[in-house]
Enzyme design. Structure first.
Site, short mmCIF file in Angstrom:
data_model
loop_
_atom_site.label_atom_id
_atom_site.label_comp_id
_atom_site.label_asym_id
_atom_site.label_seq_id
_atom_site.Cartn_x
_atom_site.Cartn_y
_atom_site.Cartn_z
NE ARG A 101 20.28 22.80 -15.01
CZ ARG A 101 20.51 22.76 -16.32
NH1 ARG A 101 20.31 21.64 -17.01
NH2 ARG A 101 20.94 23.85 -16.95
CG ASP A 261 27.14 23.64 -21.26
OD1 ASP A 261 27.96 23.36 -20.35
OD2 ASP A 261 25.91 23.58 -21.09
CD GLU A 262 23.12 26.65 -22.44
OE1 GLU A 262 22.18 26.66 -23.23
OE2 GLU A 262 22.99 26.29 -21.24
CD1 TRP A 312 25.78 21.78 -27.17
CD2 TRP A 312 23.71 22.58 -27.38
NE1 TRP A 312 25.79 23.07 -26.71
CE2 TRP A 312 24.53 23.59 -26.81
CE3 TRP A 312 22.36 22.86 -27.59
CZ2 TRP A 312 24.06 24.85 -26.47
CZ3 TRP A 312 21.88 24.12 -27.25
CH2 TRP A 312 22.73 25.10 -26.69
CE1 TYR A 337 20.34 18.82 -26.97
CE2 TYR A 337 19.34 20.49 -25.56
CZ TYR A 337 20.46 19.91 -26.12
OH TYR A 337 21.71 20.40 -25.82
CG ASP A 339 14.70 18.92 -22.65
OD1 ASP A 339 15.43 18.33 -23.47
OD2 ASP A 339 14.84 20.13 -22.36
CD1 TRP A 378 18.94 19.23 -22.35
CD2 TRP A 378 20.27 19.29 -20.56
NE1 TRP A 378 20.23 19.21 -22.80
CE2 TRP A 378 21.07 19.24 -21.73
CE3 TRP A 378 20.89 19.34 -19.32
CZ2 TRP A 378 22.47 19.24 -21.68
CZ3 TRP A 378 22.28 19.33 -19.27
CH2 TRP A 378 23.06 19.29 -20.43
CD GLU A 380 16.70 22.83 -17.66
OE1 GLU A 380 16.38 21.71 -18.13
OE2 GLU A 380 17.61 23.52 -18.12
#
Length: 453
Positions: A101, A261-262, A312, A337, A339, A378, A380
């Site tokens: 990212r 994932d996702e 996760w 997490y 972030d 993460w 972002e």
């Protein structure tokens, strides 16, 4: 004063002058463990392997005071007379760093290796590809990094606000860069685990080679879940086999991440075929816990039990994976997490996710049956090394104690030890951590919207 807290620390009377000489003996103690003696006749270490010796030296460094963490440490320091017995609780003590990212320049990546090593952490999981960028140089398919390695713009703040940064972003690591990172990490007993994400989070690859994707498009400039995935054809699987072969030539680690994932409408067959390829090459596939959902796809077939599952979405997927015979790394978003915002303070920059405090991280207890745990960073909303430092520390220091030290920890004692002894070490290292009482003025980002939960 030691962090992570050792199994046993007994302080004696007095202090001794230390000139850097450590007498090391090889004895039969648990892997990565050590015994340390600081006495009038010198500093002695007993360890069964190089890692144990390395961690003993990290403890000596901590006992030497914050100055030992500066680029030019003192020649001679005073150490307390003491006896230390120590060994890690878990074998996998990791940090996932999302460099897809927002790209982290190589010198900053090397710095994070040092920060992991100073905390007795031993796995650096690099998330190298995603919708927003491809960071691994491919000799066979150069458009992956030449086209997929940069995007025209980036979402700034939460996507619901519609704000954009208004500038391009990019970068990639050459294979020689990554070999250097691996060698540097190996010297510090940190294993670098690469991840190439499939079948979703693949927009950067699709931008470079449109035939890979269900739909076309450029490198994504937004955050969130992109519905565009790679097509589940044999030609796609063969393409990624070749990409992973390049990855294996650069990274000697036994474990290699493949994502999974996702994925909206993702294909379990792709995950299974790539996992099988990695296992045929003598490696172990590592996937996010959605790979367990892929196993229910009747066209995919069962996942290889050698595959490691990163849990996760809470602990339940990890417990299911254990029942199915998989090894598990715990990284539940509720606790690990980093972030996510650190308090309800309105000054928190770009507040996203649930509140995950220092105490939340410190209070997490992984099940004893797992390989270990890792925090996930993460990026972002972490678009610079300064922002990364703010999100990571001192919560990463708390996590280091979770995965190294015995259960039954005292959070009040930890906060005292952190404030009096460890934050000065982070200051000496130049880490721009979040103060315990809230952000400094220049760490705030007023007016940039987040999406707190």
């Amino acid at each position: 004063m030691i962090l992570p807290r050792p199994v046993s620390f007994v302080r004696g009377d007095g202090e001794v002058v230390f000139d850097g000489t450590v007498h090391v003996s090889r004895v039969d103690v648990p892997a990565e463990g050590y015994r340390l003696s600081v006495a009038a006749d010198g500093v002695r270490v007993w360890a069964s392997d190089d890692a144990g010796e390395f961690y003993a030296r990290q403890t000596v460094r901590q006992l030497s005071g914050p100055g030992a963490f500066r680029a030019v440490p003192p020649d001679r320091v005073t150490l307390p007379v003491c006896e230390v017995v120590d060994q890690p609780r878990f074998g996998w003590r990791g940090v996932m760093l999302d460099v897809a990212r927002h790209f982290l320049p190589k010198h900053d990546l090397l710095r994070y290796v040092d920060l992991l090593a100073a905390h007795k952490l031993n796995v650096l999981h690099l998330h190298l590809t995603d919708d927003q960028g491809w960071r691994f140089e491919s000799v066979r398919f150069p458009r992956l990094h030449e086209v997929g390695g940069w995007r025209a713009d980036s979402r700034f703040g939460d996507r619901r606000s519609g704000g954009m940064a208004g500038r391009p972003h990019g970068g990639y690591y050459t294979q020689d860069d990554l070999r250097e990172v691996v060698a540097y990490a190996t010297q510090r007993h940190v294993t670098v685990v690469p991840e190439i994400d499939v079948p979703g989070h693949s927009q950067a690859a699709i931008a470079a080679y449109p035939s890979l994707g269900v739909a076309g498009g450029g490198v994504w400039t937004d955050w969130g879940i992109n519905p565009n995935v790679i097509v589940p054809e044999e030609s796609t699987v063969d393409f990624y086999r070749q990409v992973f072969d390049e990855v294996l030539d650069v990274f000697p680690a036994e474990v290699v991440g493949l994502g999974g994932d996702e994925t909206e409408g993702g294909d379990g067959r792709v995950v299974r075929r790539i996992a099988e390829h990695l296992h045929q090459r003598g490696r172990r596939a590592f996937g996010w816990d959605e790979v367990l959902d892929r196993a229910s796809d009747s066209t995919a077939g069962p996942l290889p039990t050698r595959m490691i599952v990163a849990s996760w979405r809470g602990e339940e997927p990890g417990l299911t994976a254990l029942e199915r015979g998989h090894d598990v790394v715990m990284c539940p978003e509720r606790y690990l997490y980093l972030d996510y915002r650190q308090s309800d303070d309105p000054r928190e920059p770009i507040p996203v996710g649930t509140v995950t405090t220092l105490e939340d991280v410190y209070g997490y207890e992984p099940p004893d049956r797992v390989l270990g745990a890792q925090v996930n960073l993460w990026t972002e909303h972490l678009d610079s090394p300064r922002r990364l430092d703010y999100a990571a520390f001192p919560r990463l220091s708390a996590f280091a104690e979770v995965v190294w030290s015995p259960a039954g920890r005292d959070v009040a004692e930890f906060r005292t030890r952190l404030a009096e002894h460890h934050l000065p070490r982070l200051d000496a290292l130049g880490v721009e951590y979040r103060p315990l009482d809230g952000p400094r003025p220049w760490q705030e980002l007023p007016g940039v919207p987040g999406f707190p939960r």
